[in-house]
Enzyme design. Structure first.
Site, PDB file in Angstrom:
ATOM      1  N   ALA A   1      -5.844  31.554  20.890  1.00 33.42           N
ATOM      2  CA  ALA A   1      -5.525  30.129  20.765  1.00 33.42           C
ATOM      3  C   ALA A   1      -5.501  29.730  19.291  1.00 33.42           C
ATOM      4  O   ALA A   1      -5.636  30.583  18.410  1.00 33.42           O
ATOM      5  CB  ALA A   1      -6.557  29.305  21.521  1.00 33.42           C
ATOM      6  N   ASN A   2      -5.316  28.465  19.005  1.00 35.54           N
ATOM      7  CA  ASN A   2      -5.423  27.956  17.632  1.00 35.54           C
ATOM      8  C   ASN A   2      -6.128  26.602  17.669  1.00 35.54           C
ATOM      9  O   ASN A   2      -6.442  26.086  18.739  1.00 35.54           O
ATOM     10  CB  ASN A   2      -4.044  27.876  16.975  1.00 35.54           C
ATOM     11  CG  ASN A   2      -3.141  26.874  17.665  1.00 35.54           C
ATOM     12  OD1 ASN A   2      -3.413  25.673  17.668  1.00 35.54           O
ATOM     13  ND2 ASN A   2      -2.066  27.371  18.280  1.00 35.54           N
TER      14      ASN A   2
END
Ligand code: C5P
Length: 224
Positions: free
Chosen positions: A29-30
């Site tokens: 993810a970010n």
């Protein structure tokens, strides 16, 4: 009552991060919070647009009066965006993962002495470039975002051309700015006609209101 210059227009907005699965329980993810994209969706709805917000996983309430389509991966985001077309306006504010993992069907096991597994990465589709350049339903006004840590305007100008969008909203995300996850933003708006405007140190909701106002001016005055 407040004027509703975008009545009759359909706006498609992407927001949030994407999650790319590694196996059934893990993902890449970010740090995108979705705050800016969600605020843009809300601001366009406030000007009367019908808004479809395609969002990755975020911890935010659905904006009032907005049709939210929840997705996880970049591939799902592209599919949902295509399904939402035609649209007059497309604002790509999502922080889409550049790569996905060739995901395992079962949970990867820790192997005694076997070392860590190798992850094979595949390039994700570029949703902004795809909607800007392909298909019969290219939205009339396509706005991208560009998060840069240096030479913000120069990189953003090049990115606008590469992506095929009409405007690009560039922000400095070097860690000292606190943009990622924060409530404030400083942006440069770069348009196809070469003009550039700096909107400094504003709440993300204010950036969204200004952007929605500029978009509505485009439809009222035809200013690209
Ligand atoms: O190339 P970069 O990720 O910096 O481009 C940012 C812009 O492109 C943003 O508007 C983002 O929403 C969009 N984008 C996209 N699909 C991708 C990567 C970026 O729509 N796979």
């Amino acid at each position: 009552a407040a004027p509703k210059p975008l009545v009759g227009r359909h706006a498609l907005v992407t927001s949030g991060p994407t999650h790319e699965p590694i196996d059934p329980v893990r993902y890449i993810a970010n740090r995108s919070s979705g705050k800016q994209g969600h605020a843009v969706a809300a601001a366009l709805a406030a000007l009367g647009a019908r808004v479809t917000l395609v969002s990755g996983p975020v911890r935010l309430p659905d904006p009032a009066g907005v049709n939210v389509v929840a997705v996880e991966t970049a591939s799902e985001m592209l599919t949902a965006c295509r399904a939402a077309l035609p649209a007059d306006i497309f604002v790509a504010a999502a922080a889409v993962a550049d790569w996905r993992v060739e995901a395992a069907g079962q949970k990867l096991k820790k192997r005694d002495g076997g070392g860590p597994p190798a992850l094979t990465l595949t390039e994700n589709p570029d949703i902004l470039a795809t909607l800007s350049t392909t298909g019969p339903y290219r939205p009339e006004l396509v706005v991208g975002f560009a998060a840069e840590t240096n030479d913000v305007v120069a990189y953003a100008r090049a990115k606008r051309l590469r992506k095929g969008c009409d405007w690009i909203v560039a922000n400095d995300v070097s860690p000292a700015t606190g943009t990622f996850g924060g409530d404030r933003n400083s942006v440069h708006v770069i348009r196809a006609d070469g003009t550039e405007e700096a909107w400094e140190n504003l709440a993300k909701t204010e950036v969204a209101s200004r952007l929605a106002a500029a978009i509505s001016n485009h439809f009222v005055n035809g200013k690209k």
